[in-house]
Design a protein around this motif. Structure first.
Motif, mmCIF file in Angstrom:
data_model
loop_
_atom_site.group_PDB
_atom_site.id
_atom_site.type_symbol
_atom_site.label_atom_id
_atom_site.label_comp_id
_atom_site.label_asym_id
_atom_site.label_seq_id
_atom_site.Cartn_x
_atom_site.Cartn_y
_atom_site.Cartn_z
ATOM 1 N N GLY A 175 16.726 46.827 -43.486
ATOM 2 C CA GLY A 175 15.904 47.602 -44.405
ATOM 3 C C GLY A 175 15.056 48.650 -43.724
ATOM 4 O O GLY A 175 14.442 49.488 -44.399
ATOM 5 N N THR A 176 15.009 48.641 -42.380
ATOM 6 C CA THR A 176 14.241 49.658 -41.664
ATOM 7 C C THR A 176 14.934 51.009 -41.808
ATOM 8 O O THR A 176 16.150 51.108 -41.708
ATOM 9 C CB THR A 176 14.111 49.297 -40.167
ATOM 10 N N ARG A 177 14.135 52.034 -42.059
ATOM 11 C CA ARG A 177 14.646 53.399 -42.216
ATOM 12 C C ARG A 177 14.214 54.239 -41.009
ATOM 13 O O ARG A 177 13.108 54.071 -40.507
ATOM 14 C CB ARG A 177 14.106 54.025 -43.506
ATOM 15 N N PHE A 178 15.089 55.132 -40.605
ATOM 16 C CA PHE A 178 14.825 55.923 -39.408
ATOM 17 C C PHE A 178 15.066 57.415 -39.662
ATOM 18 O O PHE A 178 16.055 57.792 -40.304
ATOM 19 C CB PHE A 178 15.757 55.515 -38.264
ATOM 20 N N VAL A 179 14.168 58.241 -39.161
ATOM 21 C CA VAL A 179 14.464 59.655 -38.963
ATOM 22 C C VAL A 179 14.892 59.768 -37.510
ATOM 23 O O VAL A 179 14.179 59.333 -36.606
ATOM 24 C CB VAL A 179 13.237 60.550 -39.229
ATOM 25 N N VAL A 180 16.058 60.324 -37.266
ATOM 26 C CA VAL A 180 16.636 60.359 -35.927
ATOM 27 C C VAL A 180 16.738 61.811 -35.454
ATOM 28 O O VAL A 180 17.295 62.658 -36.153
ATOM 29 C CB VAL A 180 18.040 59.720 -35.915
ATOM 30 N N ALA A 181 16.177 62.080 -34.283
ATOM 31 C CA ALA A 181 16.262 63.407 -33.671
ATOM 32 C C ALA A 181 17.259 63.348 -32.524
ATOM 33 O O ALA A 181 17.237 62.411 -31.722
ATOM 34 C CB ALA A 181 14.886 63.845 -33.150
ATOM 35 N N ILE A 182 18.139 64.324 -32.458
ATOM 36 C CA ILE A 182 19.103 64.400 -31.373
ATOM 37 C C ILE A 182 19.137 65.832 -30.860
ATOM 38 O O ILE A 182 18.760 66.775 -31.573
ATOM 39 C CB ILE A 182 20.516 63.976 -31.823
ATOM 40 N N GLY A 183 19.559 66.010 -29.627
ATOM 41 C CA GLY A 183 19.581 67.357 -29.080
ATOM 42 C C GLY A 183 20.231 67.417 -27.717
ATOM 43 O O GLY A 183 20.736 66.420 -27.194
ATOM 44 N N LEU A 184 20.217 68.589 -27.145
ATOM 45 C CA LEU A 184 20.750 68.833 -25.814
ATOM 46 C C LEU A 184 19.612 68.673 -24.822
ATOM 47 O O LEU A 184 18.689 69.483 -24.792
ATOM 48 C CB LEU A 184 21.350 70.237 -25.734
ATOM 49 N N GLU A 185 19.667 67.613 -24.021
ATOM 50 C CA GLU A 185 18.548 67.239 -23.158
ATOM 51 C C GLU A 185 18.147 68.357 -22.207
ATOM 52 O O GLU A 185 16.967 68.573 -21.943
ATOM 53 C CB GLU A 185 18.914 65.987 -22.363
ATOM 54 N N GLU A 186 19.121 69.098 -21.713
ATOM 55 C CA GLU A 186 18.830 70.126 -20.715
ATOM 56 C C GLU A 186 18.194 71.376 -21.325
ATOM 57 O O GLU A 186 17.602 72.179 -20.617
ATOM 58 C CB GLU A 186 20.116 70.530 -19.984
ATOM 59 N N ASP A 187 18.305 71.541 -22.632
ATOM 60 C CA ASP A 187 17.812 72.763 -23.272
ATOM 61 C C ASP A 187 17.438 72.440 -24.714
ATOM 62 O O ASP A 187 18.098 72.863 -25.655
ATOM 63 C CB ASP A 187 18.894 73.842 -23.215
ATOM 64 N N LEU A 188 16.347 71.694 -24.882
ATOM 65 C CA LEU A 188 15.980 71.166 -26.190
ATOM 66 C C LEU A 188 15.246 72.233 -27.003
ATOM 67 O O LEU A 188 14.018 72.313 -27.023
ATOM 68 C CB LEU A 188 15.094 69.927 -26.017
ATOM 69 N N ILE A 189 16.019 73.057 -27.681
ATOM 70 C CA ILE A 189 15.480 74.095 -28.541
ATOM 71 C C ILE A 189 16.036 73.893 -29.945
ATOM 72 O O ILE A 189 16.896 73.041 -30.175
ATOM 73 C CB ILE A 189 15.831 75.508 -28.020
ATOM 74 N N ARG A 190 15.556 74.684 -30.875
ATOM 75 C CA ARG A 190 15.943 74.489 -32.275
ATOM 76 C C ARG A 190 17.449 74.561 -32.477
ATOM 77 O O ARG A 190 18.030 73.762 -33.211
ATOM 78 C CB ARG A 190 15.253 75.538 -33.150
ATOM 79 N N ASP A 191 18.124 75.504 -31.821
ATOM 80 C CA ASP A 191 19.553 75.678 -32.045
ATOM 81 C C ASP A 191 20.386 74.580 -31.391
ATOM 82 O O ASP A 191 21.578 74.486 -31.637
ATOM 83 C CB ASP A 191 20.001 77.042 -31.516
ATOM 84 N N ASN A 192 19.762 73.777 -30.540
ATOM 85 C CA ASN A 192 20.473 72.694 -29.877
ATOM 86 C C ASN A 192 19.978 71.326 -30.340
ATOM 87 O O ASN A 192 20.157 70.340 -29.637
ATOM 88 C CB ASN A 192 20.304 72.790 -28.355
ATOM 89 N N SER A 193 19.346 71.272 -31.499
ATOM 90 C CA SER A 193 18.811 70.006 -31.986
ATOM 91 C C SER A 193 19.222 69.794 -33.434
ATOM 92 O O SER A 193 19.629 70.719 -34.135
ATOM 93 C CB SER A 193 17.285 69.981 -31.860
ATOM 94 N N HIS A 194 19.098 68.551 -33.868
ATOM 95 C CA HIS A 194 19.489 68.194 -35.230
ATOM 96 C C HIS A 194 18.723 66.936 -35.612
ATOM 97 O O HIS A 194 18.271 66.173 -34.741
ATOM 98 C CB HIS A 194 21.001 67.945 -35.279
ATOM 99 N N TYR A 195 18.537 66.712 -36.913
ATOM 100 C CA TYR A 195 17.880 65.508 -37.416
ATOM 101 C C TYR A 195 18.794 64.854 -38.440
ATOM 102 O O TYR A 195 19.326 65.526 -39.334
ATOM 103 C CB TYR A 195 16.536 65.836 -38.081
ATOM 104 N N ILE A 196 18.972 63.549 -38.309
ATOM 105 C CA ILE A 196 19.763 62.798 -39.268
ATOM 106 C C ILE A 196 18.988 61.559 -39.691
ATOM 107 O O ILE A 196 17.893 61.285 -39.195
ATOM 108 C CB ILE A 196 21.146 62.416 -38.698
ATOM 109 N N TYR A 197 19.550 60.800 -40.607
ATOM 110 C CA TYR A 197 18.916 59.594 -41.138
ATOM 111 C C TYR A 197 19.692 58.361 -40.677
ATOM 112 O O TYR A 197 20.904 58.424 -40.447
ATOM 113 C CB TYR A 197 18.910 59.654 -42.664
ATOM 114 N N ALA A 198 19.011 57.249 -40.531
ATOM 115 C CA ALA A 198 19.674 55.977 -40.233
ATOM 116 C C ALA A 198 18.974 54.861 -40.983
ATOM 117 O O ALA A 198 17.787 54.960 -41.311
ATOM 118 C CB ALA A 198 19.667 55.692 -38.735
ATOM 119 N N GLU A 199 19.721 53.816 -41.258
ATOM 120 C CA GLU A 199 19.147 52.648 -41.919
ATOM 121 C C GLU A 199 19.850 51.402 -41.398
ATOM 122 O O GLU A 199 21.067 51.416 -41.167
ATOM 123 C CB GLU A 199 19.304 52.751 -43.439
ATOM 124 N N LYS A 200 19.090 50.345 -41.201
ATOM 125 C CA LYS A 200 19.700 49.092 -40.776
ATOM 126 C C LYS A 200 20.009 48.258 -42.006
ATOM 127 O O LYS A 200 19.113 47.894 -42.771
ATOM 128 C CB LYS A 200 18.790 48.315 -39.828
#
Length: 250
Positions: A175-200
């Motif tokens: 039942g835990t809900r997550f906002v998940v951020a992912i990106g390019l570690e070497e160049d973490l800028i807006r065009d190399n990042s994204h946000y998705i959802y997760a739930e257990k």
């Protein structure tokens, strides 16, 4: 005054549904590619995780057909395709439109906004999401267990379950809900990042990318152990962090 406030809230909630449009009404050449990619990924998800289909369908039912859609505002059309609004909306069961309006009302300082031109860096987006979730969690049957987000962890997007972030998320109850951020570690800028959802659910972590739902006739994307965002032209991602909203009665 209280009745007026309730009326306003009801109007804000219903307005996006009244003006939602279909992909046929949107002049966006990405739509055929996105539809095809979503159909392929969702088919693969169900074939590998058929036992999770009822739980995923329940989440979809709670969210409704409107996750991140093109809206008609007055006589103008706008496409709310910001992933930070989208993922935050999924965790709150709100549309991207209502999240943007609500966040603007709550966080009067534009520097705290986590979308659009007022959030030029990933760092500002992270602060804005943290601040907004902290406020919203006070009125929800959830505890924001990671008020500032977790730490960034290395990610192999072809083997998500092997990441430390996945292990940390998996420690939370169903039942835990997550906002998940992912990106390019070497160049973490807006065009190399994204946000998705997760739930257990059912002791499993299900990831949902709702940004592909540009119109009410497009489904969100269900992901499990592999992240593929090529159809959104998001590059290879190598790091992940999350915010966890844990049920208070779990």
């Amino acid at each position: 005054m209280f009745k007026n406030r309730l009326l306003t809230l009801a109007t804000c909630t219903l307005a996006p549904a009244a003006f939602a449009i279909t992909s046929n009404d949107i002049d966006d050449d990405r739509i055929p590619t996105i539809k095809s990619a979503v159909e392929h990924q969702n088919g693969a998800f169900i074939s590998q995780n058929g036992h999770l289909e009822p739980a995923v369908s329940k989440i979809s039912g709670e969210v409704g057909e409107i996750i991140n859609v093109a809206l008609l505002t007055g006589n103008e059309s706008r496409l709310l395709s910001n992933c930070s609004l989208n993922a935050t909306g999924l965790v709150l069961r709100q549309t991207t439109a209502s999240v943007s309006e609500d966040a603007e009302a709550i966080m009067l300082n534009p520097e705290d906004h986590f979308w659009g031109p007022n959030a030029p860096t990933v760092e500002k987006q992270l602060v804005g999401i943290s601040n907004y979730l902290s406020v919203k969690a006070e009125d929800m049957p959830f505890e924001l267990a990671t008020p500032n987000g977790s730490s960034w962890r290395s990610l192999d997007q072809t083997k998500v379950k092997e990441s430390q972030s996945w292990s940390e998320m998996n420690e939370y109850p169903n039942g835990t809900r997550f906002v998940v951020a992912i990106g390019l570690e070497e160049d973490l800028i807006r065009d190399n990042s994204h946000y998705i959802y997760a739930e257990k659910v059912e002791d499993q972590l299900v990831f949902i990318d709702g940004q592909t739902n540009l119109a009410k006739d497009m489904a969100p994307t269900y992901l499990y152990d592999q992240f593929d965002f090529a159809h959104l032209k998001i590059p290879h991602v190598t790091t992940m962090m999350f915010w966890a909203l844990k049920p208070t009665q779990a």
